[in-house]
Design a protein around this motif. Structure first.
Motif, PDB file in Angstrom:
ATOM      1  N   ALA A 133       0.816  -1.223   0.000  1.00 36.03           N
ATOM      2  CA  ALA A 133       0.000   0.000   0.000  1.00 36.03           C
ATOM      3  C   ALA A 133       0.844   1.266   0.000  1.00 36.03           C
ATOM      4  O   ALA A 133       0.310   2.360  -0.240  1.00 36.03           O
ATOM      5  N   ILE A 134       2.148   1.150   0.241  1.00 39.66           N
ATOM      6  CA  ILE A 134       2.999   2.341   0.300  1.00 39.66           C
ATOM      7  C   ILE A 134       3.085   3.022  -1.061  1.00 39.66           C
ATOM      8  O   ILE A 134       3.061   4.257  -1.155  1.00 39.66           O
ATOM      9  N   ILE A 135       3.149   2.252  -2.140  1.00 39.59           N
ATOM     10  CA  ILE A 135       3.249   2.850  -3.477  1.00 39.59           C
ATOM     11  C   ILE A 135       1.995   3.652  -3.832  1.00 39.59           C
ATOM     12  O   ILE A 135       2.097   4.831  -4.216  1.00 39.59           O
ATOM     13  N   PRO A 136       0.772   3.071  -3.740  1.00 40.82           N
ATOM     14  CA  PRO A 136      -0.416   3.883  -4.052  1.00 40.82           C
ATOM     15  C   PRO A 136      -0.541   5.115  -3.166  1.00 40.82           C
ATOM     16  O   PRO A 136      -0.957   6.183  -3.638  1.00 40.82           O
ATOM     17  N   CYS A 137      -0.175   4.988  -1.894  1.00 36.91           N
ATOM     18  CA  CYS A 137      -0.249   6.125  -0.980  1.00 36.91           C
ATOM     19  C   CYS A 137       0.745   7.212  -1.382  1.00 36.91           C
ATOM     20  O   CYS A 137       0.418   8.416  -1.356  1.00 36.91           O
ATOM     21  N   THR A 138       1.941   6.819  -1.782  1.00 40.43           N
ATOM     22  CA  THR A 138       2.942   7.789  -2.229  1.00 40.43           C
ATOM     23  C   THR A 138       2.480   8.510  -3.488  1.00 40.43           C
ATOM     24  O   THR A 138       2.623   9.735  -3.616  1.00 40.43           O
ATOM     25  N   VAL A 139       1.928   7.750  -4.434  1.00 38.13           N
ATOM     26  CA  VAL A 139       1.399   8.347  -5.666  1.00 38.13           C
ATOM     27  C   VAL A 139       0.298   9.354  -5.334  1.00 38.13           C
ATOM     28  O   VAL A 139       0.260  10.461  -5.891  1.00 38.13           O
ATOM     29  N   LEU A 140      -0.596   8.985  -4.417  1.00 38.07           N
ATOM     30  CA  LEU A 140      -1.693   9.872  -4.029  1.00 38.07           C
ATOM     31  C   LEU A 140      -1.176  11.158  -3.386  1.00 38.07           C
ATOM     32  O   LEU A 140      -1.611  12.266  -3.737  1.00 38.07           O
ATOM     33  N   LEU A 141      -0.235  11.037  -2.458  1.00 34.41           N
ATOM     34  CA  LEU A 141       0.305  12.215  -1.770  1.00 34.41           C
ATOM     35  C   LEU A 141       1.051  13.143  -2.733  1.00 34.41           C
ATOM     36  O   LEU A 141       0.902  14.371  -2.668  1.00 34.41           O
ATOM     37  N   GLU A 142       1.851  12.572  -3.624  1.00 31.48           N
ATOM     38  CA  GLU A 142       2.592  13.401  -4.575  1.00 31.48           C
ATOM     39  C   GLU A 142       1.656  14.072  -5.576  1.00 31.48           C
ATOM     40  O   GLU A 142       1.911  15.186  -6.028  1.00 31.48           O
ATOM     41  N   THR A 143       0.558  13.395  -5.923  1.00 31.80           N
ATOM     42  CA  THR A 143      -0.419  13.987  -6.834  1.00 31.80           C
ATOM     43  C   THR A 143      -1.170  15.137  -6.175  1.00 31.80           C
ATOM     44  O   THR A 143      -1.383  16.199  -6.778  1.00 31.80           O
ATOM     45  N   LEU A 144      -1.560  14.946  -4.917  1.00 23.56           N
ATOM     46  CA  LEU A 144      -2.357  15.951  -4.218  1.00 23.56           C
ATOM     47  C   LEU A 144      -1.541  17.166  -3.796  1.00 23.56           C
ATOM     48  O   LEU A 144      -1.971  18.314  -3.969  1.00 23.56           O
ATOM     49  N   PHE A 145      -0.352  16.944  -3.242  1.00 23.51           N
ATOM     50  CA  PHE A 145       0.407  18.033  -2.622  1.00 23.51           C
ATOM     51  C   PHE A 145       1.541  18.575  -3.498  1.00 23.51           C
ATOM     52  O   PHE A 145       2.010  19.689  -3.272  1.00 23.51           O
ATOM     53  N   TYR A 146       2.005  17.788  -4.473  1.00 19.86           N
ATOM     54  CA  TYR A 146       3.114  18.243  -5.316  1.00 19.86           C
ATOM     55  C   TYR A 146       2.721  18.358  -6.785  1.00 19.86           C
ATOM     56  O   TYR A 146       3.575  18.631  -7.634  1.00 19.86           O
ATOM     57  N   ARG A 147       1.433  18.106  -7.081  1.00 18.21           N
ATOM     58  CA  ARG A 147       0.912  18.207  -8.449  1.00 18.21           C
ATOM     59  C   ARG A 147       1.726  17.378  -9.447  1.00 18.21           C
ATOM     60  O   ARG A 147       1.872  17.760 -10.612  1.00 18.21           O
ATOM     61  N   LYS A 148       2.243  16.265  -8.975  1.00 14.17           N
ATOM     62  CA  LYS A 148       3.010  15.391  -9.863  1.00 14.17           C
ATOM     63  C   LYS A 148       2.060  14.476 -10.622  1.00 14.17           C
ATOM     64  O   LYS A 148       1.114  13.938 -10.047  1.00 14.17           O
ATOM     65  N   ARG A 149       2.302  14.319 -11.904  1.00 14.43           N
ATOM     66  CA  ARG A 149       1.422  13.505 -12.750  1.00 14.43           C
ATOM     67  C   ARG A 149       2.081  12.168 -13.074  1.00 14.43           C
ATOM     68  O   ARG A 149       3.254  12.110 -13.427  1.00 14.43           O
ATOM     69  N   PHE A 150       1.299  11.125 -12.959  1.00 22.22           N
ATOM     70  CA  PHE A 150       1.741   9.770 -13.317  1.00 22.22           C
ATOM     71  C   PHE A 150       0.921   9.314 -14.518  1.00 22.22           C
ATOM     72  O   PHE A 150      -0.306   9.256 -14.452  1.00 22.22           O
ATOM     73  N   SER A 151       1.599   9.005 -15.602  1.00 18.59           N
ATOM     74  CA  SER A 151       0.902   8.622 -16.835  1.00 18.59           C
ATOM     75  C   SER A 151       0.168   7.298 -16.651  1.00 18.59           C
ATOM     76  O   SER A 151       0.403   6.541 -15.710  1.00 18.59           O
ATOM     77  N   ARG A 152      -0.729   7.011 -17.572  1.00 19.62           N
ATOM     78  CA  ARG A 152      -1.496   5.763 -17.502  1.00 19.62           C
ATOM     79  C   ARG A 152      -0.580   4.551 -17.641  1.00 19.62           C
ATOM     80  O   ARG A 152      -0.820   3.505 -17.030  1.00 19.62           O
ATOM     81  N   ASN A 153       0.464   4.685 -18.451  1.00 21.37           N
ATOM     82  CA  ASN A 153       1.404   3.568 -18.612  1.00 21.37           C
ATOM     83  C   ASN A 153       2.133   3.272 -17.297  1.00 21.37           C
ATOM     84  O   ASN A 153       2.324   2.105 -16.927  1.00 21.37           O
TER      85      ASN A 153
END
Length: 352
Positions: A107-127
């Motif tokens: 669960a650490i990976i999805p949580c990290t992706v969520l936090l970086e998306t919400l607070f750092y506006r980082k985008r992760f592509s669909r691929n």
């Protein structure tokens, strides 16, 4: 050699060092805990960090790196948070089943992706998202066996996930914000991490094992493995900060799951641990996910490099041909030309 090539070689070296050192310390600690009965994981980690600090202090004394102080509040908070996340992960393992603990790590990976998306506006592509999904699915098949839930264990697991994600994101952001290297950050944060774990370690280990770490029978074999574990930990801690600084927290977690697959394989080959077709299938799927993730990251990195180079060339053209750009309506005259223009015109009018 180009700067990008040096960076790529440095990244590959950091990833390789992280994998080799982490797999080595897992095998060493497994022998220490399972064979020799030294089950005090949190206290052992505090010793790891203390030895790491001493090793880096010697390296600083020999001028292998320069000490660069930065914001004390950020440093102390980061060190305590990092130490707390380690303690919470160990508590989560103690109060949950092994299968649920593995789910916590996944669960650490999805949580990290969520936090970086919400607070750092980082985008992760669909691929990238697809590759991470395949990876987590494969690791889940290979490692998760049972899911026994309880309220206290679930709460501890939640805190462990959040603190680990924040600590790893901070490892990356602090290096960039204060322009410190991984070595400088590790050197300055190690004392706070070590003190935090040294204070809470004996209490947590006693709670989980019902034994006293200071009353343990330290035979020469136990001491030898503890020393070996501490020496390897210097490389583990250094490579952890290095990988997160050069890549990202998500990439570090992907690398962590690669280590898990390698540990399972080495455990079967070297220690004859039980192995099933489910483990093999999970490892194969996880490896496919890692390959896909690496490929997608490489492609996106190349695209960003091309875009950056194109933008840089356009900027240089604008700087070298300002008058042409003004005629085209895409640029401005230099301040010196603009300043002189009114004076030249007024003097001409006077002659007339």
């Amino acid at each position: 050699m180009a700067e990008s090539q040096r960076f790529q070689l440095g990244t590959i070296g950091a990833l390789t060092l992280s994998v080799v050192s982490s797999v080595s310390i897992v095998i060493c600690n497994k022998a220490l805990i399972s064979t020799l009965g030294f089950t005090f994981a949190t206290t052992l980690t505090s010793w790891h960090l203390l030895v790491t600090f001493c090793g880096l202090h010697v390296a600083r004394w020999m001028r292998f790196f320069e000490h660069k102080p930065f914001d004390p509040k950020s440093l102390i908070g980061f060190g305590i948070l990092n130490g707390s996340s380690i303690g919470l992960l160990n508590l989560s393992l103690g109060f949950n089943s092994v299968g649920f603990y593995q789910m916590t790590k996944l669960a650490i990976i999805p949580c990290t992706v969520l936090l970086e998306t919400l607070f750092y506006r980082k985008r992760f592509s669909r691929n990238i998202q697809l590759a991470l999904t395949v990876l987590l699915f494969g690791v889940g098949i290979a490692t998760v066996t049972d899911l026994q839930l309880n309220l206290l264990g679930s709460v501890l697991a939640m805190f462990a996930i959040v603190t680990t994600c924040i600590a790893q994101i901070m490892t990356n952001t602090i290096q960039k914000k204060f322009k410190v290297s991984s070595t400088q950050l590790l050197y300055q944060s190690c004392p706070y991490q070590s003190i935090t774990l040294f204070i809470v370690g004996p209490f947590l280990d006693g709670l989980l094992t019902n034994q006293n770490v200071f009353a343990f029978n330290y035979t020469p074999y136990v001491l030898a493995f503890i020393v070996l574990s501490c020496l390897i930990s210097v490389s583990v801690n250094f490579s952890t900060f290095l990988v997160i600084g050069k890549t990202s927290p998500v990439t570090y977690q992907v690398l962590g799951h690669l280590k898990t697959c390698l540990v399972l394989a080495f455990g079967y080959v070297l220690l004859r641990d039980p192995f099933s077709w489910r483990n093999i299938l999970g490892i194969v799927i996880a490896m496919l996910g890692m390959i896909l993730y690496s490929y997608c990251c490489t492609i996106e990195s190349q695209q960003k490099s091309i875009e950056a180079a194109s933008l840089l060339s356009q900027v240089k053209e604008c700087e070298t041909d300002p008058l042409i750009n003004v005629e085209k309506g895409t640029g401005n005259l230099p301040d010196s030309v603009v300043a002189k223009a009114p004076g030249w015109i007024s003097s001409k009018d006077q002659h007339v």
